[in-house]
Design a protein around this motif. Structure first.
Motif, PDB file in Angstrom:
ATOM      1  N   ASP B   1       0.711  -1.222   0.158  1.00  0.00           N
ATOM      2  CA  ASP B   1      -0.016  -0.096  -0.049  1.00  0.00           C
ATOM      3  C   ASP B   1       0.912   1.419   0.189  1.00  0.00           C
ATOM      4  N   THR B   2       2.104   1.103  -0.367  1.00  0.00           N
ATOM      5  CA  THR B   2       3.112   2.282  -0.376  1.00  0.00           C
ATOM      6  C   THR B   2       2.394   3.396  -1.424  1.00  0.00           C
ATOM      7  N   ALA B   3       2.398   4.397  -0.748  1.00  0.00           N
ATOM      8  CA  ALA B   3       1.691   5.622  -1.435  1.00  0.00           C
ATOM      9  C   ALA B   3       2.832   6.268  -2.789  1.00  0.00           C
ATOM     10  N   VAL B   4       3.765   6.486  -2.250  1.00  0.00           N
ATOM     11  CA  VAL B   4       4.755   6.989  -3.331  1.00  0.00           C
ATOM     12  C   VAL B   4       6.247   5.858  -3.393  1.00  0.00           C
ATOM     13  N   SER B   5       6.222   5.073  -4.529  1.00  0.00           N
ATOM     14  CA  SER B   5       7.078   4.171  -4.243  1.00  0.00           C
ATOM     15  C   SER B   5       8.209   4.708  -5.556  1.00  0.00           C
ATOM     16  N   GLN B   6       9.843   4.326  -5.142  1.00  0.00           N
ATOM     17  CA  GLN B   6      10.767   4.564  -6.155  1.00  0.00           C
ATOM     18  C   GLN B   6      11.628   3.040  -6.505  1.00  0.00           C
ATOM     19  N   SER B  94       1.660  15.487  -4.846  1.00  0.00           N
ATOM     20  CA  SER B  94       0.696  16.263  -4.270  1.00  0.00           C
ATOM     21  C   SER B  94      -0.385  16.546  -4.784  1.00  0.00           C
ATOM     22  N   ARG B  95      -1.727  17.084  -4.254  1.00  0.00           N
ATOM     23  CA  ARG B  95      -2.980  17.504  -4.831  1.00  0.00           C
ATOM     24  C   ARG B  95      -2.546  18.345  -5.911  1.00  0.00           C
ATOM     25  N   GLY B  96      -2.027  19.431  -5.468  1.00  0.00           N
ATOM     26  CA  GLY B  96      -1.781  20.627  -6.316  1.00  0.00           C
ATOM     27  C   GLY B  96      -0.404  21.171  -5.992  1.00  0.00           C
ATOM     28  N   LEU B  97       0.059  22.139  -6.766  1.00  0.00           N
ATOM     29  CA  LEU B  97       1.347  22.646  -6.627  1.00  0.00           C
ATOM     30  C   LEU B  97       1.856  23.189  -5.450  1.00  0.00           C
ATOM     31  N   GLN B  98       0.834  23.786  -4.638  1.00  0.00           N
ATOM     32  CA  GLN B  98       1.320  24.359  -3.621  1.00  0.00           C
ATOM     33  C   GLN B  98       0.800  23.677  -1.958  1.00  0.00           C
ATOM     34  N   GLU B  99       0.494  22.457  -2.395  1.00  0.00           N
ATOM     35  CA  GLU B  99      -0.137  21.593  -1.400  1.00  0.00           C
ATOM     36  C   GLU B  99       0.925  20.529  -0.667  1.00  0.00           C
ATOM     37  N   THR B 100       0.283  19.852   0.208  1.00  0.00           N
ATOM     38  CA  THR B 100       1.413  18.815   1.121  1.00  0.00           C
ATOM     39  C   THR B 100       1.738  18.277   0.191  1.00  0.00           C
ATOM     40  N   GLN B 101       3.300  17.706   0.526  1.00  0.00           N
ATOM     41  CA  GLN B 101       3.595  16.593  -0.525  1.00  0.00           C
ATOM     42  C   GLN B 101       4.126  15.540   0.102  1.00  0.00           C
ATOM     43  N   TYR B 102       3.927  14.336  -0.452  1.00  0.00           N
ATOM     44  CA  TYR B 102       4.040  12.899  -0.005  1.00  0.00           C
ATOM     45  C   TYR B 102       5.455  12.427  -0.665  1.00  0.00           C
ATOM     46  N   PHE B 103       6.530  11.835   0.227  1.00  0.00           N
ATOM     47  CA  PHE B 103       7.744  11.565  -0.601  1.00  0.00           C
ATOM     48  C   PHE B 103       7.901  10.041  -0.707  1.00  0.00           C
ATOM     49  N   GLY B 104       8.658   9.973  -1.460  1.00  0.00           N
ATOM     50  CA  GLY B 104       9.053   8.465  -1.561  1.00  0.00           C
ATOM     51  C   GLY B 104      10.395   8.145  -0.794  1.00  0.00           C
ATOM     52  N   PRO B 105      10.680   6.893  -0.596  1.00  0.00           N
ATOM     53  CA  PRO B 105      11.524   6.548   0.208  1.00  0.00           C
ATOM     54  C   PRO B 105      13.186   6.766  -0.356  1.00  0.00           C
ATOM     55  N   GLY B 106      13.304   7.260  -1.277  1.00  0.00           N
ATOM     56  CA  GLY B 106      14.568   7.804  -1.890  1.00  0.00           C
ATOM     57  C   GLY B 106      15.326   6.711  -2.657  1.00  0.00           C
ATOM     58  N   THR B 107      16.056   7.125  -3.766  1.00  0.00           N
ATOM     59  CA  THR B 107      17.113   6.278  -4.448  1.00  0.00           C
ATOM     60  C   THR B 107      18.484   6.910  -4.244  1.00  0.00           C
ATOM     61  N   ARG B 108      19.424   5.984  -3.687  1.00  0.00           N
ATOM     62  CA  ARG B 108      20.794   6.451  -3.440  1.00  0.00           C
ATOM     63  C   ARG B 108      21.522   6.124  -4.439  1.00  0.00           C
ATOM     64  N   LEU B 109      22.134   7.271  -5.379  1.00  0.00           N
ATOM     65  CA  LEU B 109      22.852   6.918  -6.474  1.00  0.00           C
ATOM     66  C   LEU B 109      24.348   7.331  -6.197  1.00  0.00           C
ATOM     67  N   LEU B 110      25.096   6.417  -6.620  1.00  0.00           N
ATOM     68  CA  LEU B 110      26.644   6.355  -6.554  1.00  0.00           C
ATOM     69  C   LEU B 110      27.185   6.142  -7.727  1.00  0.00           C
ATOM     70  N   VAL B 111      27.928   7.457  -8.111  1.00  0.00           N
ATOM     71  CA  VAL B 111      28.667   7.180  -9.776  1.00  0.00           C
ATOM     72  C   VAL B 111      30.223   7.113  -9.142  1.00  0.00           C
ATOM     73  N   LEU B 112      30.643   6.189  -9.832  1.00  0.00           N
ATOM     74  CA  LEU B 112      32.218   5.840  -9.501  1.00  0.00           C
ATOM     75  C   LEU B 112      32.667   6.199 -10.724  1.00  0.00           C
TER      76      LEU B 112
END
Lengths: 113, 112
Positions: B1-6, B94-112
Motif C-alpha cells: 500500500d505504499t503511497a509513493v514508491s521509487q 501532491s494534489r496541487g502545486l502548493q499543497e502538502t507533498q508525500y515523499f518516496g523512500p529515496g534512491t541512493r545513487l553512487l557514481v564511480l
C-alpha cells in the motif's frame, strides 16, 4: 539562494523536554510547511500553515508563523527518543517557479533517553 | 500500500552511463516532483510536473530529464552520469502545486 534557514542546525535535549526549532525565509509565501526526515528515510509531512494563519497545532506539535518577521517556529512538547530526526521547513510562493517547495537546511534533533 | 514508491532503492554505476529512476504514486495526485538531497542533507527541487506543465529548476543540467507516461508516474532519466550526480533522489507527489507533498523512500545513487 536558499529560501528557508533553520536555527539551530543541531539540537540535543533530554526526553521529556520541549524542542523549539526556528525557520526564517526571505520572500513572500503562500504557505510554510514542516517536514521530518528520519535517518535514511524519505520526508514526512508534519504541518502546513498558510500565510493568513498565525498558529497551528497537531498533537505534540505547535507551529507559529510571523509573516512580518518572515519567520516560523516548530515546538515539539514532551519530546521522545522517537522524535530524533532532521526537521525541515519549506516555503511555497505564489508565482511561477516559486510555487514549488523550497527547503531550508534543516535542524538535526537528538532526543536522549 | 505504499503511497509513493521509487525503484531502485540503490544504484551504483560508472561515470558516463545513462540511468533511469522510476517513481509511481497511487494517491491520485495531479502533481509530481523530483528532488536531489546532497551529502549535507540539503534538499533541492529539480522538477515539478503538474497537468503537463513542467517547471524546471534552472540549475538542473539538461542531462536530467523527467518523463511522465501517465499521471501516476514520473521517471527521471539521467544521461552521461558524473561524479557530482551522486546523491539521494526523492520523488514526491501532491494534489496541487502548493499543497502538502508525500515523499518516496529515496534512491541512493553512487557514481564511480
Amino acid at each position: 539562494s536558499q529560501q528557508g534557514e533553520e536555527d539551530p542546525q543541531a539540537l540535543s535535549i533530554q526526553e521529556g523536554e520541549n524542542a523549539t526549532m526556528n525557520c526564517s525565509y526571505k520572500t513572500s509565501i503562500n504557505n510554510l510547511q514542516w517536514y521530518r526526515q528520519n535517518s535514511g528515510r524519505g520526508l514526512v509531512h508534519l504541518i502546513l500553515i498558510r500565510s493568513n494563519e498565525r498558529e497551528k497545532h497537531s498533537g505534540r506539535l505547535r507551529v507559529t508563523l510571523d509573516t512580518s518577521k518572515k519567520s516560523s517556529s516548530l515546538l515539539i512538547t514532551a519530546s521522545r527518543a522517537a522524535d530524533t530526526a532532521s526537521y525541515f521547513c519549506a516555503t511555497v510562493g505564489n508565482l511561477g517557479s516559486a510555487r514549488q517547495l523550497t527547503f531550508g537546511s534543516g535542524t538535526q534533533l537528538t532526543v536522549l533517553p | 500500500d505504499t503511497a509513493v514508491s521509487q525503484t531502485p532503492k540503490y544504484l551504483v554505476t560508472q561515470m558516463g552511463n545513462d540511468k533511469s529512476i522510476k517513481c509511481e504514486q497511487n494517491l491520485g495526485h495531479d502533481t509530481m516532483y523530483w528532488y536531489k538531497q546532497d551529502s549535507k542533507k540539503f534538499l533541492k527541487i529539480m522538477f515539478s510536473y503538474n497537468n503537463k506543465e513542467l517547471i524546471i529548476n534552472e540549475t538542473v543540467p539538461n542531462r536530467f530529464s523527467p518523463k511522465s507516461p501517465d499521471k501516476a508516474h514520473l521517471n527521471l532519466h539521467i544521461n552521461s552520469l558524473e561524479l557530482g550526480d551522486s546523491a539521494v533522489y526523492f520523488c514526491a507527489s501532491s494534489r496541487g502545486l502548493q499543497e502538502t507533498q508525500y515523499f518516496g523512500p529515496g534512491t541512493r545513487l553512487l557514481v564511480l
